[in-house]
Design a protein around this motif. Structure first.
Motif, PDB file in Angstrom:
ATOM      1  N   MET A   1       1.000  -1.183  -0.073  1.00 38.81           N
ATOM      2  CA  MET A   1       0.005   0.017   0.008  1.00 38.81           C
ATOM      3  C   MET A   1       0.950   1.169   0.122  1.00 38.81           C
ATOM      4  N   LYS A   2       0.925   1.973  -1.196  1.00 38.43           N
ATOM      5  CA  LYS A   2       1.605   3.320  -1.385  1.00 38.43           C
ATOM      6  C   LYS A   2       0.952   4.509  -1.001  1.00 38.43           C
ATOM      7  N   CYS A   3       1.540   5.473  -0.638  1.00 38.59           N
ATOM      8  CA  CYS A   3       0.950   6.844  -0.404  1.00 38.59           C
ATOM      9  C   CYS A   3       0.626   7.391  -1.815  1.00 38.59           C
ATOM     10  N   ARG A   4      -0.539   7.865  -2.061  1.00 42.81           N
ATOM     11  CA  ARG A   4      -1.073   8.652  -3.490  1.00 42.81           C
ATOM     12  C   ARG A   4      -0.161   9.660  -3.721  1.00 42.81           C
ATOM     13  N   VAL A   5       0.500  10.268  -2.726  1.00 44.77           N
ATOM     14  CA  VAL A   5       1.286  11.851  -3.100  1.00 44.77           C
ATOM     15  C   VAL A   5       2.920  11.380  -3.298  1.00 44.77           C
ATOM     16  N   CYS A   6       3.361  10.709  -2.145  1.00 43.54           N
ATOM     17  CA  CYS A   6       5.122  10.542  -2.453  1.00 43.54           C
ATOM     18  C   CYS A   6       5.383   9.043  -2.679  1.00 43.54           C
ATOM     19  N   ARG A   7       4.533   8.023  -2.635  1.00 44.87           N
ATOM     20  CA  ARG A   7       4.794   6.884  -2.903  1.00 44.87           C
ATOM     21  C   ARG A   7       5.318   5.902  -1.823  1.00 44.87           C
ATOM     22  N   GLY A   8       5.747   6.542  -0.908  1.00 48.74           N
ATOM     23  CA  GLY A   8       6.169   5.824   0.531  1.00 48.74           C
ATOM     24  C   GLY A   8       4.991   5.121   0.949  1.00 48.74           C
ATOM     25  N   PRO A   9       5.490   4.354   2.097  1.00 49.94           N
ATOM     26  CA  PRO A   9       4.633   3.312   2.858  1.00 49.94           C
ATOM     27  C   PRO A   9       3.252   4.241   3.160  1.00 49.94           C
ATOM     28  N   ALA A  10       2.186   3.877   3.172  1.00 55.65           N
ATOM     29  CA  ALA A  10       0.786   4.284   3.400  1.00 55.65           C
ATOM     30  C   ALA A  10       0.407   3.732   4.722  1.00 55.65           C
ATOM     31  N   VAL A  11      -0.145   4.768   5.732  1.00 52.50           N
ATOM     32  CA  VAL A  11      -0.432   4.406   6.957  1.00 52.50           C
ATOM     33  C   VAL A  11      -2.184   4.210   6.799  1.00 52.50           C
ATOM     34  N   ILE A  12      -2.823   4.584   5.889  1.00 49.45           N
ATOM     35  CA  ILE A  12      -4.393   4.683   5.866  1.00 49.45           C
ATOM     36  C   ILE A  12      -4.828   4.491   4.392  1.00 49.45           C
ATOM     37  N   ASP A  13      -5.790   3.708   4.224  1.00 46.32           N
ATOM     38  CA  ASP A  13      -6.493   3.693   3.009  1.00 46.32           C
ATOM     39  C   ASP A  13      -7.921   4.450   3.160  1.00 46.32           C
ATOM     40  N   LEU A  14      -8.413   5.208   2.299  1.00 44.72           N
ATOM     41  CA  LEU A  14      -9.405   6.044   2.346  1.00 44.72           C
ATOM     42  C   LEU A  14     -10.367   5.544   0.983  1.00 44.72           C
ATOM     43  N   LYS A  15     -11.319   4.675   1.300  1.00 41.30           N
ATOM     44  CA  LYS A  15     -11.958   3.912   0.306  1.00 41.30           C
ATOM     45  C   LYS A  15     -12.951   4.930  -0.638  1.00 41.30           C
ATOM     46  N   ARG A  16     -13.692   5.899   0.094  1.00 40.18           N
ATOM     47  CA  ARG A  16     -14.512   6.575  -0.525  1.00 40.18           C
ATOM     48  C   ARG A  16     -13.747   7.696  -1.308  1.00 40.18           C
ATOM     49  N   HIS A  17     -12.440   8.026  -1.179  1.00 35.53           N
ATOM     50  CA  HIS A  17     -11.465   8.525  -2.086  1.00 35.53           C
ATOM     51  C   HIS A  17     -10.583   7.832  -3.018  1.00 35.53           C
ATOM     52  N   ASN A  18     -10.630   6.528  -2.847  1.00 36.72           N
ATOM     53  CA  ASN A  18      -9.852   5.617  -3.651  1.00 36.72           C
ATOM     54  C   ASN A  18      -8.401   6.137  -3.385  1.00 36.72           C
ATOM     55  N   ALA A  19      -7.943   6.260  -2.321  1.00 36.23           N
ATOM     56  CA  ALA A  19      -6.636   6.691  -2.119  1.00 36.23           C
ATOM     57  C   ALA A  19      -5.936   6.359  -0.628  1.00 36.23           C
ATOM     58  N   ASN A  20      -4.592   6.077  -0.769  1.00 32.75           N
ATOM     59  CA  ASN A  20      -3.981   5.957   0.609  1.00 32.75           C
ATOM     60  C   ASN A  20      -2.835   7.044   0.770  1.00 32.75           C
ATOM     61  N   PHE A  21      -2.547   7.175   2.045  1.00 32.99           N
ATOM     62  CA  PHE A  21      -1.743   8.145   2.094  1.00 32.99           C
ATOM     63  C   PHE A  21      -0.584   7.838   3.359  1.00 32.99           C
ATOM     64  N   CYS A  22       0.614   8.255   3.280  1.00 33.81           N
ATOM     65  CA  CYS A  22       1.554   8.139   4.208  1.00 33.81           C
ATOM     66  C   CYS A  22       1.107   9.200   5.536  1.00 33.81           C
ATOM     67  N   GLY A  23       1.889   8.950   6.673  1.00 35.42           N
ATOM     68  CA  GLY A  23       1.276   9.882   7.820  1.00 35.42           C
ATOM     69  C   GLY A  23       1.265  11.547   7.395  1.00 35.42           C
ATOM     70  N   ASP A  24       2.373  11.933   7.236  1.00 41.45           N
ATOM     71  CA  ASP A  24       2.424  13.198   6.812  1.00 41.45           C
ATOM     72  C   ASP A  24       1.332  13.775   5.570  1.00 41.45           C
ATOM     73  N   HIS A  25       1.266  12.995   4.609  1.00 41.07           N
ATOM     74  CA  HIS A  25       0.264  13.492   3.480  1.00 41.07           C
ATOM     75  C   HIS A  25      -1.086  13.135   4.189  1.00 41.07           C
ATOM     76  N   PHE A  26      -1.335  12.228   5.083  1.00 36.83           N
ATOM     77  CA  PHE A  26      -2.734  12.016   5.317  1.00 36.83           C
ATOM     78  C   PHE A  26      -3.034  13.332   6.407  1.00 36.83           C
ATOM     79  N   LEU A  27      -2.061  13.971   7.131  1.00 36.70           N
ATOM     80  CA  LEU A  27      -2.113  14.998   7.910  1.00 36.70           C
ATOM     81  C   LEU A  27      -2.485  16.285   6.840  1.00 36.70           C
ATOM     82  N   ARG A  28      -1.957  16.284   5.643  1.00 39.41           N
ATOM     83  CA  ARG A  28      -2.072  17.619   4.834  1.00 39.41           C
ATOM     84  C   ARG A  28      -3.407  17.236   4.062  1.00 39.41           C
ATOM     85  N   PHE A  29      -3.891  16.078   3.937  1.00 45.08           N
ATOM     86  CA  PHE A  29      -5.176  15.866   3.417  1.00 45.08           C
ATOM     87  C   PHE A  29      -6.199  16.431   4.269  1.00 45.08           C
ATOM     88  N   CYS A  30      -6.147  15.929   5.558  1.00 40.02           N
ATOM     89  CA  CYS A  30      -7.353  16.260   6.312  1.00 40.02           C
ATOM     90  C   CYS A  30      -7.363  17.862   6.620  1.00 40.02           C
TER      91      CYS A  30
END
Ligand code: Q46
Ligand code: ZN
Ligand code: ZN
Length: 315
Positions: A1-30
């Motif tokens: 599972m890779k972050c949609r933005v940086c392709r690093g390891p993702a920590v969360i998958d958001l099915k309704r957005h069809n996206a996975n994010f690493c920690g930093d990019h998840f915080l930015r997404f919120c």
């Protein structure tokens, strides 16, 4: 599972957005979802004086953290409701967060200031606990906002909360409530505008935000929430969401975009003129406000609202 933005390891998958994010990019997404809600619903300007209602739970602390991170100058308000140990512990989380980030927190304890608590108040007024509690909180939000000359009161209601309320209002076709079901309630009679900047983020995302951002929050649910019908509506919507990701977002946001205008007539009635309460001076339709009546029945004492300047805001 890779972050949609940086392709690093993702920590969360958001099915309704069809996206996975690493920690930093998840915080930015919120953060971006909150920025989007603020501009989409024209919630406030950077120059407005903001007050966020914090309960010590994940949603309100995450909201405060996000707004602080975005550079807004925003103070907090915590209300001790006298609900056993729950109130004491949740207040500690709110204080700890404010201290850690050097933020101003106004602390109102209803037992100390008004001489009643939510369990007694609800019994005395023969209201469900959440109804007595909600009314008490709304009154104190308004009082603190008026006394502190705040322009906007922010609450941490998230997408799940709003979708569950909408579900209940539609089930019973409560048109007056549907009229108020908007992320922005305009200012009126000196009362502050009320906004809900988390309407694009759900409960799971808010819990994940706190974990990733290192925010310590009250995990326990309020002991008086048991039996609250909105919990059943949330369960029902969660089963639909699991089978069809994005349903909750579509249900709530398409209501706002495509159906809310049908209820505008009822909303207009809610903006009718208010008079000062005979007892506390807070704006109310007439006579003594419902909050002062509840305090009186519960054996407490109403506290007059201390205005430092005449209310001047218009809707
Ligand atoms: S605190 Fe109050 Fe909630 Fe507890 S009594 Fe109900 S409304 S559940 S957000
Ligand atoms: Zn990333
Ligand atoms: Zn009153």
């Amino acid at each position: 599972m890779k972050c949609r933005v940086c392709r690093g390891p993702a920590v969360i998958d958001l099915k309704r957005h069809n996206a996975n994010f690493c920690g930093d990019h998840f915080l930015r997404f919120c953060q971006q979802q909150v920025e989007k809600a603020i501009s989409e619903f024209d919630m406030f300007e950077p120059t407005d004086k903001l007050l966020v209602a914090v309960s010590g739970g994940k949603d309100s602390l995450a909201l405060w953290h996000i707004l602080h991170g975005l550079g807004y100058d925003v103070d907090g308000l915590y209300i001790g409701l006298g609900i056993d140990n729950y109130s004491d512990v949740s207040g500690e989380y709110a204080k700890k967060f404010a201290d850690a980030h050097g933020l101003k927190l106004t602390f109102v304890d209803i037992v100390e200031e008004y001489g009643y608590d939510v369990p007694n108040g609800s019994r005395a007024a023969r209201r469900a606990p959440c109804s007595a509690c909600g009314m008490s909180k709304r009154h104190i939000f308004d009082r603190v906002a008026l006394e502190g000359n705040y322009d906007v009161l922010l609450t941490g209601h998230n997408l799940d909360d709003e979708a569950a309320v909408l579900f209940g209002n539609v089930l019973h076709w409560q048109t007056d409530y549907l009229a108020r079901q908007h992320p922005v309630l305009p200012a009126r009679n000196g009362l502050p505008r009320k906004v809900k900047p988390l309407v694009r983020l759900d409960e799971r995302e808010m819990a994940a935000y706190c974990v990733v951002a290192g925010i310590d929050y009250m995990l326990d649910e309020c002991p008086m929430a048991a039996g609250n019908k909105h919990l059943r509506y949330k369960d029902a919507l969660n089963s639909i969401e699991a089978a069809s990701p994005g349903s909750k977002q579509a249900f709530f946001h398409k209501f706002l975009g495509q159906a809310a205008h049908f209820f505008e007539g009822a909303a207009q009635e809610l903006r009718d003129e208010l008079q000062p309460c005979d007892t506390c001076g807070a704006p109310t339709p007439s006579g003594t406000c419902a909050f002062c009546r509840l305090v009186d029945r519960a054996g407490g004492t109403a506290v007059p609202v201390q205005l430092t300047q005449a209310p001047s805001r218009t809707p």
